[in-house]
Write a protein that holds these residues in place. Structure first.
Motif, mmCIF file in Angstrom:
data_model
loop_
_atom_site.group_PDB
_atom_site.id
_atom_site.type_symbol
_atom_site.label_atom_id
_atom_site.label_comp_id
_atom_site.label_asym_id
_atom_site.label_seq_id
_atom_site.Cartn_x
_atom_site.Cartn_y
_atom_site.Cartn_z
ATOM 1 N N LYS A 1 1.087 2.612 4.662
ATOM 2 C CA LYS A 1 0.213 2.105 3.607
ATOM 3 C C LYS A 1 -1.238 2.556 3.773
ATOM 4 O O LYS A 1 -2.069 2.259 2.929
ATOM 5 N N GLN B 1 -1.496 -5.574 -0.259
ATOM 6 C CA GLN B 1 -2.334 -4.485 -0.747
ATOM 7 C C GLN B 1 -3.778 -4.814 -0.360
ATOM 8 O O GLN B 1 -4.250 -5.911 -0.626
ATOM 9 N N THR C 1 4.681 -17.180 3.538
ATOM 10 C CA THR C 1 4.647 -16.723 2.146
ATOM 11 C C THR C 1 3.443 -17.233 1.364
ATOM 12 O O THR C 1 3.376 -17.023 0.149
ATOM 13 N N GLN D 1 6.191 -9.065 7.789
ATOM 14 C CA GLN D 1 6.551 -9.381 6.401
ATOM 15 C C GLN D 1 5.326 -9.349 5.485
ATOM 16 O O GLN D 1 5.412 -8.906 4.333
ATOM 17 N N THR D 2 4.201 -9.802 6.008
ATOM 18 C CA THR D 2 2.969 -9.804 5.213
ATOM 19 C C THR D 2 2.483 -8.387 4.951
ATOM 20 O O THR D 2 2.121 -8.032 3.814
ATOM 21 N N LEU E 1 8.909 -0.800 1.326
ATOM 22 C CA LEU E 1 7.527 -1.259 1.220
ATOM 23 C C LEU E 1 7.090 -1.430 -0.228
ATOM 24 O O LEU E 1 7.545 -0.708 -1.122
ATOM 25 N N SER E 2 6.173 -2.361 -0.433
ATOM 26 C CA SER E 2 5.511 -2.490 -1.726
ATOM 27 C C SER E 2 4.382 -1.463 -1.771
ATOM 28 O O SER E 2 3.376 -1.606 -1.085
ATOM 29 N N SER F 1 -0.593 -11.026 -3.225
ATOM 30 C CA SER F 1 -0.292 -9.875 -2.370
ATOM 31 C C SER F 1 -1.552 -9.157 -1.896
ATOM 32 O O SER F 1 -1.470 -8.269 -1.047
ATOM 33 N N ARG G 1 4.154 -5.671 4.878
ATOM 34 C CA ARG G 1 5.072 -4.920 4.015
ATOM 35 C C ARG G 1 4.740 -5.145 2.538
ATOM 36 O O ARG G 1 4.971 -4.266 1.700
ATOM 37 N N LYS G 2 4.226 -6.316 2.210
ATOM 38 C CA LYS G 2 3.991 -6.665 0.809
ATOM 39 C C LYS G 2 2.528 -6.579 0.392
ATOM 40 O O LYS G 2 2.219 -6.568 -0.799
ATOM 41 N N GLY H 1 0.538 -16.188 1.008
ATOM 42 C CA GLY H 1 -0.181 -15.129 0.312
ATOM 43 C C GLY H 1 -1.593 -14.908 0.821
ATOM 44 O O GLY H 1 -2.098 -15.615 1.698
#
Length: 262
Positions: A125, A74, A35, A68-69, A158-159, A83, A71-72, A37
């Motif tokens: 994405k 950009q 997490t 997990q990375t 998804l973000s 993110s 998915r979040k 970032g």
């Protein structure tokens, strides 16, 4: 690269400690690694996944952290929040290719499934269009079924921008016949359980499954499986039949299709 290699070694040490003793500090450190970032875990995870000496639990942890990375995250030219991940368009293409290769060369199981989920997230994405056709032309067998199934599963969590999400929903709806054709063509190497589970995700996206020959064939196979299968195959066959029935109930003109399926 040197820092990534050092961090990858620390990840393996923390995992060893966690598995051997249940050490809470090791668990906390590993969660922080995932997490932290800015996509900082991607490099060390890639090294772990590329290392033939990595243990199965180490590879699965690295694949899960990568998933997990992605998915979040950009992609940005400059990272201004956690993110954001600085990655060129060429780098993103290379990442998707590596994921597709890993998915294709990993035996069926939890690790392959995680690669399929990660590849689906990366595709959704991306700036690519017609994702179903891309998967259908790139993958075969179990990797094909796992990734096709993962696309609609990943989409909703998804973000991403709402407009892109809606665009992807429409693309998956339009691509449902292509997905079902590919699943039917690869049904034997996919295995019944994976084929039925993936098909269920796309039958529910059709207006009339009776108009798609591959859907009819897969549903007929699921009906047969319900008479003799058990375990995971029975469960996935049931999910496919449930999707067909749900679509029939949504369209009164298909009411006559319910009886043969029940």
């Amino acid at each position: 690269m040197a820092d990534d290699a050092q961090t990858a070694a620390q990840v393996k040490q923390a995992l060893a400690l966690l598995y051997a003793t249940g050490n809470k500090e090791a668990d906390t450190w590993l969660q922080g690694f995932i997490t932290q970032g800015y996509g900082r875990c991607l490099g060390p995870c890639a090294l772990i996944l590329d290392d033939a000496a990595s243990q199965p639990h180490e590879a699965l942890f690295a694949a899960t952290a990568t998933h997990q990375t992605l998915r979040k995250m950009q992609l940005r030219e400059v990272a201004t929040q956690r993110s954001h991940v600085v990655m060129s368009a060429e780098g993103a293409v290379a990442l998707r290719r590596r994921l597709a290769l890993r998915c294709s060369t990993t035996p069926p199981g939890p690790l392959q499934t995680r690669y399929a989920l990660t590849l689906a997230a990366a595709l959704l994405k991306s700036d690519q269009r017609d994702l179903v056709a891309i998967v259908a032309s790139t993958l075969t067998g179990a990797p094909l079924a796992e990734t096709l199934r993962a696309l609609p599963e990943e989409l909703e969590g998804l973000s991403m921008h709402p407009n892109l999400r809606e665009q992807r929903r429409s693309e998956l709806d339009d691509g449902a016949p292509t997905a079902l054709d590919a699943i039917l063509a690869q049904a034997q190497p996919c295995g019944a359980q994976r084929a039925f589970a993936a098909a269920a995700m796309y039958v529910k996206r059709l207006r009339r499954w009776r108009d798609v020959p591959s859907a009819v064939s897969l549903i007929a196979s699921a009906r047969e499986a319900m008479l003799r299968a058990d375990g995971d195959v029975l469960e996935s066959a049931s999910s496919l039949l449930s999707a067909a029935i749900e679509q029939s109930e949504a369209d009164p003109s298909l009411a006559d299709e319910l009886l043969p399926l029940t």
